[in-house]
Design an enzyme around this catalytic site. Structure first.
Site, short mmCIF file in Angstrom:
data_model
loop_
_atom_site.label_atom_id
_atom_site.label_comp_id
_atom_site.label_asym_id
_atom_site.label_seq_id
_atom_site.Cartn_x
_atom_site.Cartn_y
_atom_site.Cartn_z
N GLY A 198 0.81 -1.20 0.00
CA GLY A 198 0.00 0.00 0.00
C GLY A 198 0.86 1.27 0.00
N SER B 179 4.76 -5.49 -3.72
CA SER B 179 4.51 -4.07 -3.82
C SER B 179 5.19 -3.31 -2.67
CB SER B 179 3.00 -3.80 -3.88
OG SER B 179 2.75 -2.50 -4.33
N TYR B 180 4.44 -2.54 -1.86
CA TYR B 180 5.07 -1.81 -0.76
C TYR B 180 5.59 -2.75 0.32
CZ TYR B 180 6.25 2.13 2.20
OH TYR B 180 6.95 3.04 2.95
N ASP C 270 3.63 -5.34 -15.63
CA ASP C 270 3.28 -4.35 -14.61
C ASP C 270 4.03 -3.06 -14.88
OD1 ASP C 270 2.61 -3.05 -12.18
OD2 ASP C 270 4.31 -3.97 -11.14
N HIS D 225 1.21 -7.01 -11.71
CA HIS D 225 1.74 -6.61 -10.41
C HIS D 225 1.54 -7.68 -9.35
CE1 HIS D 225 3.16 -3.54 -7.63
NE2 HIS D 225 2.11 -3.73 -6.84
#
Length: 482
Positions: free
Chosen positions: A102, A198-199, A398, A450
């Site tokens: 996020g 991701s994060y 992605d 992603h």
């Protein structure tokens, strides 16, 4: 039906009988962690047991649990988890933690319900189906909503939701693990791995470092961490931005002029805190991209989520896309399912702190993020030296954290190559490409966006199998004419 397990202690057998006689019925979704009563960790483990989920029309052969673990008594910060044991012989399988990023997105919403978990949600938002490529085929999987304010994780002090950042997230996640192992002592000493995307490219190495340092301070392997693996991971602002802009330009998604401006105005910018001039050119890039899904450029976006696509370059957050057949609106199904009161009751959500409206990601958490270092490559260097098994994987369709970004970051580590670049295979077809370095393995996944396990679940299962085994990705198997 759940198969008979070999208990690690007499209490595992005796306590469920006592619960039936003297404690609230777990079928009612009651958890003493949400009351003032104090119970022992083994009692709470059984209270966290999920007997059946709403919309579940199939039997399962494994146990699973969910609930809250308080990580800070003073402010009442409590993190929500969902633990799913391995499909077969869980006592012999490693423990794997999965984190979404996020910052502010739920590992329950994405990791469990859309990617690597066994319980996926149908388009009606009410019924479930079994994911045939769930990672609990090879490991015991622990999903964690972190930090507070994400998913069903909460704090008694509302100001905590405005004070999240990388540092406290790692501290609270470590405290969660220490207390979770008290609740599940049969998993103490189990081989432990961290994974995420991701994060979580920040969360996973930072938590890994915190565990390594904690073990050092205690002089023993309190948590038997063996390694970590991250996918399409935010790693280093310089290389991440450079890779994003190059990928979009080389894929023919943006103009030459915008490409040049991105490299000038967004150079060394943070993905969390960008400048006004960088934001403006990112808006131009978004317009040039058009109504595509930047997380997966060759698959259709969910029609109702087109407006989100135009903001995606300013936020690193996971969006879901698939079920049995490709469905770009999976996020909507999760929102519908996890807002049902009977679902929250089955998951033992604390009714006193249940969100008024559960959502996949928290904009409040995301927009108030306090600290985000520009790079975690220093942690990679430290943990490579510590001997952890470290893998990075990347879906190659992605644009958010593309394969180019990850390769730039790896190249900057200047690691000697031990096995050169080659294709890897699944069922005789190229699954992607891989290169092995001294202390790190890189794997790309062909045609994945992603969220690799969402777009290419079968290939993702091959990936986790190889990672846990510490083996190379499979080569082409020659099939005889006979």
């Amino acid at each position: 039906m759940t198969p008979t397990r070999n208990p690690t202690s007499w209490a595992v057998v005796l306590l469920p009988i006592l619960f039936v006689l003297f404690l609230p019925n777990p079928q009612l979704g009651l958890s003493l962690s949400s009351s003032s009563a104090s119970v022992g960790p083994l009692v709470q483990q059984q209270l966290d047991r999920i007997l059946e989920l709403p919309g579940q029309s199939f039997n399962i052969s494994f146990a699973h649990y969910s609930g809250h673990v308080t990580v800070n008594e003073e402010s009442g910060r409590a993190l929500f988890y969902w633990f799913i044991e391995a499909e077969e012989d869980p006592d012999s399988k490693p423990l794997v933690l999965w984190l979404n990023g996020g910052p502010g997105c739920s590992s329950i919403a994405y990791g469990e319900a859309e990617e690597i978990g066994p319980f996926h949600i149908r388009p009606d938002g009410k019924t479930l189906y079994l994911n045939p490529y769930s990672w609990n085929k090879v490991a015991n999987i622990l999903f964690l909503d972190s930090p507070v304010g994400v998913g069903f994780s909460y704090s008694n002090n509302s100001s905590d939701l405005l004070d999240n950042g990388d540092k406290r997230t790692a501290e609270d996640s470590l405290e969660f693990l220490l207390k979770w192992f008290e609740r599940f002592p049969q998993y103490k000493g189990r081989e432990f791995y961290l994974t995420g995307e991701s994060y979580a490219g920040h969360y996973v190495p930072q938590l890994s470092k915190a565990i390594v340092n904690y073990n050092k301070a205690k002089g023993e392997q309190v948590i038997d961490i063996k390694g970590y693996m991250v996918g399409n991971a935010l790693t280093d602002d310089l290389h991440d931005h450079l890779g994003v802009f190059q990928f979009m330009w080389s894929a023919g998604l943006i103009s030459d002029q915008t490409f040049r401006k991105l490299n000038i105005l967004c150079d060394f910018q943070s993905f969390i805190h960008t400048s006004d001039s960088c934001d403006k050119v990112l808006d131009i890039a978004s317009e040039e991209l058009g109504d595509i899904d930047p997380y997966s450029i060759f698959t259709p976006p969910c029609p109702s989520n087109n407006s989100q696509s135009n903001q995606i370059l300013k936020r690193i957050r996971a969006v879901g896309h698939v079920n049995e057949k490709y469905d770009p609106c999976t996020e909507k199904h999760s929102v519908q399912y996890f807002n049902h009161p009977e679902v929250q009751q089955a998951l033992h959500v604390n009714k006193n702190f249940a969100p008024a409206k559960w959502d996949t990601c928290s904009e409040l958490v995301n927009s108030n993020w306090k600290d985000s270092p520009r790079t975690v490559l220093d942690i990679y260097r430290e943990l490579i030296h510590a001997g952890l098994r470290i893998w990075m994987f990347s879906g190659d369709t992605d644009t958010v954290i593309p394969v180019t970004s990850t390769r730039y970051s790896i190249d900057s580590l200047h690691l000697p190559t031990t096995k050169p670049w080659r294709a890897w295979y699944d069922d005789g077809q190229v699954g992607g490409w891989t290169q092995e370095y001294e202390g790190l393995t890189f794997v790309s996944v062909r045609g994945a966006g992603h969220e690799v396990p969402l777009h290419k679940p079968k290939l993702a299962l091959s990936l986790i199998k190889a990672f846990l085994a510490g083996s190379s990705m499979p080569s082409l198997q020659l099939i005889s004419d006979s």
